[in-house]
Design a protein around this motif. Structure first.
Motif, short mmCIF file in Angstrom:
data_model
loop_
_atom_site.label_atom_id
_atom_site.label_comp_id
_atom_site.label_asym_id
_atom_site.label_seq_id
_atom_site.Cartn_x
_atom_site.Cartn_y
_atom_site.Cartn_z
N PRO A 180 0.83 -1.21 0.00
CA PRO A 180 0.00 0.00 0.00
C PRO A 180 0.86 1.26 0.00
CG PRO A 180 -0.73 -1.56 1.68
CD PRO A 180 0.58 -2.06 1.18
N ASP A 181 0.33 2.32 -0.62
CA ASP A 181 1.09 3.56 -0.69
C ASP A 181 0.44 4.69 0.10
OD1 ASP A 181 -1.10 4.33 -2.19
OD2 ASP A 181 0.03 4.70 -4.04
N ARG A 182 -0.54 4.35 0.95
CA ARG A 182 -1.18 5.39 1.76
C ARG A 182 -1.88 4.76 2.96
NH1 ARG A 182 -4.69 7.17 -3.22
NH2 ARG A 182 -2.80 6.28 -4.12
N ILE A 183 -2.07 5.57 4.00
CA ILE A 183 -2.77 5.15 5.21
C ILE A 183 -3.57 6.33 5.72
CG2 ILE A 183 -0.80 5.72 6.70
CD1 ILE A 183 -1.58 3.28 8.44
N ARG A 184 -4.70 6.06 6.32
CA ARG A 184 -5.57 7.14 6.77
C ARG A 184 -4.91 8.00 7.84
NH1 ARG A 184 -11.13 3.91 6.36
NH2 ARG A 184 -12.05 5.10 4.64
N ILE A 185 -5.22 9.30 7.75
CA ILE A 185 -4.94 10.23 8.83
C ILE A 185 -6.23 11.03 9.00
CG2 ILE A 185 -3.80 11.83 7.21
CD1 ILE A 185 -2.14 12.81 9.62
N GLN A 186 -7.00 10.70 10.03
CA GLN A 186 -8.37 11.18 10.18
C GLN A 186 -9.16 10.78 8.93
OE1 GLN A 186 -8.41 15.29 11.69
NE2 GLN A 186 -6.48 14.90 12.71
N SER A 187 -9.81 11.70 8.24
CA SER A 187 -10.61 11.30 7.07
C SER A 187 -9.83 11.43 5.77
CB SER A 187 -11.89 12.14 6.99
OG SER A 187 -11.58 13.52 6.81
#
Length: 436
Positions: free
Chosen positions: A392-399
């Motif tokens: 994966p190239d991203r992860i949540r930070i809040q919304s």
């Protein structure tokens, strides 16, 4: 509905190797967490993150993992994204000082980031434990909201150790009091309204104090003791980093900020973790609770611009594989978006926001595609067993999302099927939520 390619090798790896967990409640049996023992290996510092503050599930999981690491793996320090200076009396309370009710006084007016229940558990645990658990604050004071929690104890120290230097810290406190807030969200705008002469005077006083402390260490120690000196010096360093942060934030919002200049807070937190380690007995292992954006091992970027070098990156450079970063996230539910609002109690309002379906390419989408609920992924193992896979190239930070190579940024990810915003921080007129 699938949100990620069925041919993604990381999704296939998750289906085969992620560890399902059966309990969320802190007091539940711990056997389902036993795989975590192998996942963290011999790490001296295990950081437990969260993609948003003020989420019930993340707080419950952190408390449960803390209990597991203490009771079954021998960890004996909880380091928290909480002021270093403010943490000193909290540690004394956790060791049995005062009454149970005193904690509410210690925490009055502070941001409710989930520190209260772990502290109460530590105090109960320590009553019968052969090896007590310590509490360690690591952050600049008041989450960057005020220099006073660091400077006031320094003033007390100087009254006894170096009265000649007391007027300097009192001058710094007079200026700091004029813009103090509960967090950087309220203090930073107030700092910008100070006269330039006052801003510069504050920085100059703090730097002179810092250099004096370092220059006369033998004198101060001879008049007191090494521990008292070390704590006072660390408090001065906290005030200096906090002051630097006000300037960095002002420049950032003015469009003239230097690259990654707001990293001053994170390098202080990393230094505080090392400070506590260096003053602990050999073999001490630390549980570290902080936001995902602080514990990750890779730089933080938004829209292609480098914005921060997180605490985890600094710790990984020093500790290598003895530092373990466990990110917490969720596939569905609600999150706590923080919106600047100087009129709000902490300088920001918390919006209870329904999460959209995970974006393709996110670690949340991979967990959803793999059909996992509450589950733990060993990303160190994933790196070994999926060679050539970018992951994966991203992860949540809040919304929103922070774009980062997740397999490099974290050593493990624990995902919940849903997340819920804590009642105490939601807007009072918000009484119901729709499913995310």
């Amino acid at each position: 509905m699938s949100v990620s390619s069925d041919h993604d090798p990381f999704v296939g790896w998750l289906r085969a190797h992620a560890v399902p967990l059966t309990h969320l409640e802190p007091d539940a049996p711990l056997d389902d967490l036993e795989p975590l023992r192998e996942v963290i290996g011999d790490a001296r510092v295990v950081a437990i993150g969260e993609n948003s503050h003020f989420i019930d599930e993340f707080s419950l999981l952190r408390r449960r993992i803390l209990r597991f690491l203490v009771e079954r793996c021998g960890f004996s320090v909880l380091a928290f994204e909480y002021g270093f200076s403010e943490g000193v009396p909290l540690d004394a309370w956790a060791q049995g000082e005062g009454t149970d009710d005193d904690l509410s006084t210690h925490l009055a007016g502070t941001i409710p980031v989930g520190v209260e229940e772990p502290l109460r558990w530590i105090r109960r645990h320590n009553r019968t434990a052969s090896r007590p658990v310590r509490f360690a604050g690591i952050d600049i004071p008041a989450a960057g909201g005020s220099l006073l929690p660091a400077l006031a104890p320094v003033a007390d120290y100087l009254r006894e150790i170096d009265p000649e230097a007391l007027p300097a810290v009192q001058s710094a406190m007079r200026i700091a009091e004029s813009f103090a807030g509960a967090s950087a969200a309220s203090a930073a705008p107030a700092w910008t309204r100070l006269a330039t002469a006052e801003q510069d005077a504050l920085s100059a006083i703090l730097m002179r104090l810092l250099i004096r402390f370092r220059a006369v260490e033998p004198l101060y120690v001879s008049r007191g003791d090494q521990r008292g000196y070390d704590i006072a010096l660390r408090r001065i360093e906290a005030a200096c980093h906090g002051d630097y942060g006000f300037r960095a934030m002002a420049d950032l919002f003015a469009g003239s900020g230097l690259t990654a200049d707001t990293s001053a807070r994170d390098v202080y937190m990393a230094g505080s973790v090392r400070w506590h380690l260096e003053r602990s007995e050999p073999g001490t292992r630390v549980v570290l609770a902080a936001h995902n954006a602080h514990i990750q091992k890779t730089s933080v970027s938004f829209d292609g611009h480098l914005t921060g070098l997180p605490m985890g990156q600094h710790l990984h450079r020093v500790l290598g594989d003895e530092y373990f970063a466990l990110g917490l996230t969720s596939v569905d539910g609600h999150t706590a978006d923080m919106r600047p609002d100087e009129k709000a109690p902490f300088g920001f309002a918390v919006d209870d926001t329904a999460l959209e379906p995970p974006e393709p390419g996110s670690v949340e989408a991979a967990f959803a595609d793999a059909g996992l609920g509450l589950g733990l992924a060993d990303l160190r193992r994933a790196r070994r067993e999926t060679p050539g896979a970018s992951g994966p190239d991203r992860i949540r930070i809040q919304s929103a999302y922070v774009h980062t190579p997740v397999l490099d940024a974290f050593d493990g990810v624990l995902s919940t099927s849903t997340s819920t915003v804590t009642d105490g921080v939601r807007p009072k007129d918000r009484t119901s939520r729709t499913a995310g």
